[in-house]
Design a protein around this motif. Sequence first.
Motif, PDB file in Angstrom:
ATOM      1  N   ASP A   1      50.843  24.518  45.305  1.00 47.37           N
ATOM      2  CA  ASP A   1      51.211  23.713  46.473  1.00 47.37           C
ATOM      3  C   ASP A   1      50.448  24.198  47.699  1.00 47.37           C
ATOM      4  O   ASP A   1      50.014  23.398  48.536  1.00 47.37           O
TER       5      ASP A   1
ATOM      6  N   ASP B   1      48.055  22.184  50.294  1.00 48.05           N
ATOM      7  CA  ASP B   1      48.296  22.219  51.742  1.00 48.05           C
ATOM      8  C   ASP B   1      47.064  22.690  52.502  1.00 48.05           C
ATOM      9  O   ASP B   1      46.764  22.173  53.590  1.00 48.05           O
TER      10      ASP B   1
ATOM     11  N   ASP C   1      44.596  19.860  52.949  1.00 47.76           N
ATOM     12  CA  ASP C   1      45.012  18.862  53.944  1.00 47.76           C
ATOM     13  C   ASP C   1      45.020  19.429  55.354  1.00 47.76           C
ATOM     14  O   ASP C   1      44.850  18.689  56.319  1.00 47.76           O
TER      15      ASP C   1
END
Length: 331
Positions: free
Chosen positions: A60, A64, A67
């Motif tokens: 994850d 992240d 982005d």
Amino acid sequence: MRLKPGQWSGHLQGKLASVYGLFSDEPLLLQEAEEALWKVAAEQGFAQRQRLNHSPAPWDALRDERDAGSLFAEQRLLLLRLDSIKLPKEGVSALQYWLASPPPDALLVFSGPRPDASVQKTQWFKALESHGQTLLLYRPEGADWIHWIEQRLKLQKMSADHEAIQLLADLSAGNLGACHQAILRLQQIYPGQAVDVAAIRNVLADSSQFNIYDLADATLRAEPTQILRIIDRLRSGDGEPALCLWALHKDLRILAELRAAHVDVDQVFRQNRVFPPRQNWFRAAARRLTGHSLLAGIRECLEIDARIKGQDPTPVWPALTDLCLRIAGSA
């Protein structure tokens, strides 16, 4: 694209790729490849370094980071150390997500065990090779093992005759980490010299037995040769790094107290139950070390503690050796 080991140094002299996969079953080779890349990346502006493994959910975190790329003012290097080369579904998905649009201000490094032929045929590994650079490092065997030792000696500005190199190869028995440490010990004792069989036996064949208090005492007395011998025996026997660190950290704390302004030295010794002859060793060490050195040593203790607890995958014993030599004033 896959790089050959002999191409690695030359590749690092040019523009870096956005994604790397560094793989080896030899921790020493993997660590050195990572460190070489980190150094060049820092020189090219990737000043921030982050380990995604420290995140509770690294996959994850990888998404992240892709982005959030535009939010960072600094270029950053992201390292994801793989415990297993067989990625879970969420890992494959996160890697594909990253490769679809890598942020221009980030450099991603996958690092882990060497993949077998079946893993190299997987979709995620092929994608990694097509979008970035991969490097597979192998343990040197046969004549390459002897050549590897010769090159290591040259890096330390040392040399050895054929018999000495063969003895070092036999004693380390293909263990790259042990051989590397032996060469560093040789360099400490015989800096810039040509070593022979007798010198190697002097460093490696010491049969004495030591404990953590012997190590702490030799460190206070500033005896680098003895420190290296004790570390060698503790490491090859049943020495416990956490106990070694405990003894060294305790002495550093006492030394910091002794250097404080207007301190009552005798009271410090009483409170910490320091008796002769250690009192004299502490006095000498407190004069020898600067406040900056003591602070650096305490910080090193924190870093070593993280390694012992598995929060940092880099080797523990070399760091303990460096800490002892720092306190002894030899590093």
